[in-house]
Structure formats: structure tokens, C-alpha cells
Scaffold this motif. Structure first.
Motif, short mmCIF file in Angstrom:
data_model
loop_
_atom_site.label_atom_id
_atom_site.label_comp_id
_atom_site.label_asym_id
_atom_site.label_seq_id
_atom_site.Cartn_x
_atom_site.Cartn_y
_atom_site.Cartn_z
N GLN A 1 0.92 -1.03 -0.01
CA GLN A 1 0.03 0.07 0.09
C GLN A 1 1.00 1.24 -0.07
O GLN A 1 0.66 2.21 -0.68
CB GLN A 1 -0.91 0.06 1.24
CG GLN A 1 -2.00 -0.99 1.13
CD GLN A 1 -2.90 -1.17 2.52
OE1 GLN A 1 -2.96 -0.10 3.32
NE2 GLN A 1 -3.78 -2.20 2.61
N ARG A 2 1.91 1.26 1.03
CA ARG A 2 2.92 2.29 0.78
C ARG A 2 3.50 2.68 -0.43
O ARG A 2 3.49 3.85 -1.06
CB ARG A 2 3.91 2.20 1.74
CG ARG A 2 5.06 3.27 1.92
CD ARG A 2 6.33 2.73 2.52
NE ARG A 2 7.00 1.87 1.55
CZ ARG A 2 7.92 0.95 1.80
NH1 ARG A 2 8.40 0.87 3.18
NH2 ARG A 2 8.64 0.09 0.98
N ASP A 3 3.95 1.64 -1.11
CA ASP A 3 4.70 1.44 -2.79
C ASP A 3 3.55 2.14 -3.70
O ASP A 3 3.70 3.07 -4.42
CB ASP A 3 5.08 0.43 -3.04
CG ASP A 3 6.22 -0.15 -2.13
OD1 ASP A 3 6.74 0.80 -1.37
OD2 ASP A 3 6.57 -1.25 -2.30
N GLY A 4 2.31 1.97 -3.53
CA GLY A 4 1.33 2.19 -4.27
C GLY A 4 1.05 3.64 -4.07
O GLY A 4 0.80 4.67 -5.01
N ALA A 5 1.13 4.06 -2.77
CA ALA A 5 0.83 5.49 -2.61
C ALA A 5 1.87 6.32 -2.99
O ALA A 5 1.89 7.37 -3.59
CB ALA A 5 0.83 5.85 -1.16
N ILE B 1 6.50 13.81 -0.63
CA ILE B 1 5.94 12.42 -0.69
C ILE B 1 6.19 11.76 0.54
O ILE B 1 5.26 11.27 1.65
CB ILE B 1 6.38 11.44 -1.78
CG1 ILE B 1 5.96 11.94 -3.14
CG2 ILE B 1 5.75 10.01 -1.60
CD1 ILE B 1 6.50 11.20 -4.32
N ALA B 2 7.14 12.01 1.26
CA ALA B 2 7.67 11.63 2.49
C ALA B 2 7.23 12.08 3.48
O ALA B 2 6.77 11.26 4.54
CB ALA B 2 9.32 11.58 2.45
N ALA B 3 6.97 13.36 3.48
CA ALA B 3 6.17 14.23 4.56
C ALA B 3 4.89 13.83 4.36
O ALA B 3 4.28 13.83 5.57
CB ALA B 3 6.25 15.77 4.43
N SER B 4 4.26 13.53 3.27
CA SER B 4 2.86 13.42 3.33
C SER B 4 2.39 11.98 4.02
O SER B 4 1.35 11.65 4.67
CB SER B 4 2.42 13.17 2.14
OG SER B 4 0.89 12.74 1.71
#
Length: 303
Positions: free
Chosen positions: A262-266, A280-283
Motif C-alpha cells: 500500500q505504501r509503494d502504491g501511494a 511524498i515522504a512528509a505526506s
């Protein structure tokens, strides 16, 4: 010592007492007493606990217990280990060995037998005594490692003890041997007789110890008990704590895989929207280096 036989029970005691010496037997006589007529009192006093030769008492006559071959012993030991596993998880009974004898007052005779392994259920009216050296009740399960050194030795386990145990109230009787044709797994049926509990699927299912079961093929092969824990036949009692730990580990690994997926998809979706790795990292609340590594892998998939 167990109680004496009822007065109405006929044994060879009278004949044995008539020919018995007034003195205790010598060491040499104790070593070579197979077939000798002795009273039940002398059996308990001199022969029952003699350490060098193991004797049973059959209606006044001593019977030396024969020795099994190594392969039969190893197969018997596998079964005992499996039984120990079962009773550790399902403590519904206790085992005893060490040549513990028990007395059977049968309709036409009295015998004292020493099964290689015996089991007493917790609901047996006569519990196993912690400090006793014989059993005053009737074992629920008797197991014998068959000796095939001669015909008489085989018949003692396969014929005589089968009859004695059936008439005496033993609920199950197993005969173990390296030759599959010599194996017997018996439970009391109607009319005080034994019937086989080996099913057509090759599995022995105990009636006396509900849930205790095993494949004949595993018994003969002495399959590693540790390796049986995933088999449906043994799952209920072989290392359930290992099964639980392995299941928890598998579930944790699956949860981690799903979270990473799920993380990789996001990451991919946010990157497609034009966000920089830091954004992206902050989000997502992860390290920017992790985002960069994932984007780099996407640009250079393994060949």
C-alpha cells in the motif's frame, strides 16, 4: 503388594508352595527361573523386583520377559515420544513403564503382567501412586514391544496377553514391531473382546485417549515428530506452541507485505501527481531516502 486372589480363584499356588524351598532363592536361581513354579507371595518378595531378569507370573509359573530387537525398540520409542507429546498438551492420563506390574484376577486364573508401557486415565478409579512400584488397578492402555525370538515369545504377546488383557478389563492394547504385519492396535468392543482401531486410511485413532492418533507409515518410518506439526493428523497435539508462533510470524509477515504494498502504491500515485520525494515522504510520514529508493527501483526494474 496387590491384594491376594479371592479364595474362589484357582491358581497353581498350592502346587508351587508344596515344591518351594523354605529358603530364599539364590542369585543363580533368580537368574534362571523361567518356568519355575512359585507362590504369588514369593513372586512379589523375590522375583518381581529382581533387576537382572524381568519375570511375569502366570497362574503360579514364572515367565521371563523376552527382549525385543533394536528396530522394534526404536519404533516403540517413537510411539512413546508421540504419546508424551499428546499427554503434555492433553493431560488426561499418566504413563508408567519401568516394568510396573499389575495383577489380573481372571475367571480361571490369576496373572501378573508387566507391560512395556502402560497408561492410566485420570478418571480411572485407581490412580497411579507416586511412590508405588506396582499398580493396584487395571491399566487403561497397555503397549508391548513384540519379541519374535521364538514362537513362544510371539504367542505370549499376540495370544496370551491379548486374552488376559481383554478378560481383565484393559481398554486398549497395542503390539509394536518393526514388521507392519505384526502390528496390532486393539480396543475393547462387545463381549470383552478386542477389535482393531486401525482404519482403512492407515490411521490409528485411540478411543481410550480421544484425539491421540497416528499414521502407521509414520510409525514405521519414525518420522521426525517436529516435522509432523503441520500435518492435520497431528496438528491438535504436536508442538501447538510452535504452530501458534509460526502462524503469528506468517501473519506479521503478511501484514508487513500488505503495508509495504500500500505504501509503494501511494508513493507511485503521489509521484505521478508531480510531488517531489521530500513532499511524498512528509505526506506519508516516511523517510525521503525510502521514497527515492522506491522511485529508483521503478525506473530500473530488475532484468
Amino acid at each position: 503388594m496387590p491384594a491376594t486372589a479371592p479364595a474362589s480363584t484357582k491358581t497353581a499356588d498350592t502346587e508351587a508352595t508344596a515344591i518351594a524351598d523354605a529358603r530364599p532363592p539364590t542369585e543363580a536361581e533368580l537368574m534362571d527361573a523361567d518356568g519355575r513354579l512359585v507362590s504369588e507371595a514369593d513372586y512379589w518378595a523375590y522375583y518381581y523386583e529382581f533387576p537382572d531378569v524381568h519375570y511375569e507370573w502366570n497362574n503360579g509359573r514364572l515367565e521371563e520377559k523376552p527382549v525385543s530387537d533394536n528396530l522394534t525398540y526404536w519404533i516403540y520409542n517413537w510411539l512413546r515420544s508421540l504419546l508424551d507429546q499428546f499427554l503434555k498438551i492433553h493431560p488426561i492420563a499418566k504413563c508408567t513403564a519401568l516394568e510396573h506390574g499389575f495383577r489380573l484376577a481372571l475367571p480361571d486364573r490369576v496373572v501378573i503382567r508387566k507391560p512395556d508401557l502402560a497408561v492410566v486415565r485420570n478418571n480411572n478409579p485407581v490412580p497411579l501412586g507416586d511412590l508405588e512400584r506396582s499398580y493396584r488397578g487395571t491399566f487403561d492402555l497397555c503397549i508391548e514391544a513384540l519379541s519374535d525370538s521364538d514362537r513362544a515369545a510371539r504367542e505370549r504377546d499376540e495370544v496370551e496377553k491379548r486374552r488376559d488383557y481383554a478378560e481383565g478389563g484393559v481398554r486398549e492394547y497395542y503390539i509394536v514391531h518393526h514388521n507392519p504385519e505384526r502390528l496390532s492396535f486393539l480396543s475393547r468392543g462387545l463381549a470383552d473382546t478386542f477389535e482393531s482401531i486401525l482404519d482403512e486410511d492407515g490411521i490409528v485413532r485411540s478411543r481410550t485417549l480421544p484425539g491421540f492418533q497416528f499414521r502407521i507409515s509414520d510409525l514405521i518410518a519414525r518420522t521426525s515428530i517436529d516435522d509432523l506439526r503441520h500435518e492435520p493428523v497431528y496438528r491438535g497435539f504436536v508442538h501447538p506452541q510452535w504452530q501458534q508462533a509460526e502462524q503469528a510470524r506468517d501473519q506479521a509477515e503478511q501484514a508487513l507485505y500488505e503495508a509495504e504494498r500500500q505504501r509503494d502504491g501511494a508513493i507511485g500515485k503521489l509521484h505521478a501527481l508531480g510531488l517531489e520525494p521530500e513532499q511524498i515522504a512528509a505526506s506519508l510520514g516516511i523517510e525521503p531516502d525510502l521514497v527515492r529508493a522506491h522511485l529508483a527501483d521503478d525506473r530500473h526494474p530488475p532484468g
